[in-house]
Design an enzyme around this catalytic site. Structure first.
Site, PDB file in Angstrom:
ATOM      1  N   GLU A 194      54.010  -6.769  21.240  1.00 49.85           N
ATOM      2  CA  GLU A 194      53.091  -6.446  22.213  1.00 49.85           C
ATOM      3  C   GLU A 194      53.104  -7.650  23.178  1.00 49.85           C
ATOM      4  O   GLU A 194      53.494  -8.868  23.072  1.00 49.85           O
ATOM      5  CB  GLU A 194      51.527  -7.148  21.585  1.00 49.85           C
ATOM      6  CG  GLU A 194      50.680  -7.076  22.468  1.00 49.85           C
ATOM      7  CD  GLU A 194      49.286  -7.477  21.762  1.00 49.85           C
ATOM      8  OE1 GLU A 194      48.955  -7.444  20.597  1.00 49.85           O
ATOM      9  OE2 GLU A 194      48.181  -8.111  22.550  1.00 49.85           O
ATOM     10  N   LYS A 250      41.677  -5.059  15.244  1.00 49.91           N
ATOM     11  CA  LYS A 250      42.125  -6.410  15.391  1.00 49.91           C
ATOM     12  C   LYS A 250      40.980  -7.410  15.210  1.00 49.91           C
ATOM     13  O   LYS A 250      39.884  -7.333  15.889  1.00 49.91           O
ATOM     14  CB  LYS A 250      42.600  -6.570  16.893  1.00 49.91           C
ATOM     15  CG  LYS A 250      42.803  -7.774  17.501  1.00 49.91           C
ATOM     16  CD  LYS A 250      43.421  -8.006  18.562  1.00 49.91           C
ATOM     17  CE  LYS A 250      43.210  -9.236  19.451  1.00 49.91           C
ATOM     18  NZ  LYS A 250      44.310  -9.434  20.642  1.00 49.91           N
TER      19      LYS A 250
HETATM   20  C1  3PG Z   1      45.725 -12.420  21.616  1.00 51.96           C
HETATM   21  O1  3PG Z   1      46.384 -12.349  23.032  1.00 51.96           O
HETATM   22  O2  3PG Z   1      45.359 -11.557  20.962  1.00 51.96           O
HETATM   23  C2  3PG Z   1      45.497 -14.035  21.449  1.00 51.96           C
HETATM   24  O3  3PG Z   1      45.522 -14.805  22.443  1.00 51.96           O
HETATM   25  C3  3PG Z   1      46.539 -14.341  20.402  1.00 51.96           C
HETATM   26  O4  3PG Z   1      46.034 -15.758  19.750  1.00 51.96           O
HETATM   27  P1  3PG Z   1      47.233 -16.801  19.308  1.00 51.96           P
HETATM   28  O5  3PG Z   1      47.925 -17.177  20.458  1.00 51.96           O
HETATM   29  O6  3PG Z   1      46.360 -17.776  18.569  1.00 51.96           O
HETATM   30  O7  3PG Z   1      48.335 -16.054  18.424  1.00 51.96           O
END
Ligand code: 3PG
Length: 219
Positions: A41, A129
């Site tokens: 992603e 999610k």
């Molecule tokens: C996202 O974009 O879904 C989150 O900011 C990801 O969180 P993380 O950086 O703690 O993995």
């Protein structure tokens, strides 16, 4: 297109990439492909994001490229034009979800409450999610939410504060389809062009998912 949900469940991990320089997209893509990751992603949080998505989509490498941090239908349309094949959103934006459902675009919306999870299921979403997972109590909260919704068979993709150590904890839970996060694309490694380091994290994480998921399959 490959079934993104099946790929997510098999690989168990989804890199979330906050890319600042689209010229790094191909090296990053190579690192993930060498490790065996089949979906990633790229978040729409930088000027470089759409160009990076396009570079990855045009590469002909075996990668499912998703757009993340999708907040509007317009962003969704622009991501699709640049080659994204699935959408991830931080919240349950019904306009984006309906657009994706109407156009057969896989979408994984962010939910953080029982009400949002129920609404997502009602809309016909199955993979959610769970965000921000760590701040909301992590696995204990996922388990608590699974209780009342189990008969609707939601699949969760905990995101937010997830790291390599989280894999062992979450992978044995059947309704956790995958874990997503930026631990697979650390800012400092990206800045230093340490794609070997990124590949190693991806390899270790994939292995950890497979080993801990096996317990579930009774192997
Ligand atoms: C996202 O974009 O879904 C989150 O900011 C990801 O969180 P993380 O950086 O703690 O993995």
């Amino acid at each position: 297109m490959n079934d993104i949900y099946q790929i997510l469940e098999e690989d168990g991990i989804l890199p979330i990439v906050n890319i600042q320089d689209a010229s790094k997209a191909k090296a990053l893509l190579n690192a993930y492909c060498k490790a065996g990751i089949r979906a990633m992603e790229v978040t729409l949080r930088s000027e470089a994001a759409l160009s990076a998505i396009q570079a990855i989509a045009n590469s002909k490498m075996p990668m499912n490229i998703g757009a993340g941090t999708v907040l509007t239908v317009d962003e969704c349309k622009r991501s699709l034009k640049h080659g994204a094949t699935f959408m991830v959103t931080p919240c349950l934006n019904e306009k984006v979800v309906r657009f994706c459902l109407d156009h057969s675009v896989p979408v994984i919306p962010g939910c953080s409450t029982a009400t949002e999870i129920f609404r997502a299921l009602e809309l016909g979403i199955n993979v959610i999610k769970f965000f921000p997972a760590k701040n909301l109590g992590g696995l204990d909260t996922v388990k608590a939410l699974l209780g009342p919704f189990e008969k609707m068979n939601p699949k969760f993709m905990p995101t937010g504060g997830i790291n390599e150590a989280s894999i062992e904890e979450y992978a044995p839970i059947p309704n956790v389809i995958a874990l997503a996060g930026s631990w697979l694309a650390p800012r400092n490694l990206l800045l230093n062009n340490d794609f070997q380091g990124i590949e190693e994290i991806a390899l270790r994480s994939l292995r950890a998912w497979r080993e801990n998921r096996r317990i579930l399959a009774g192997e």
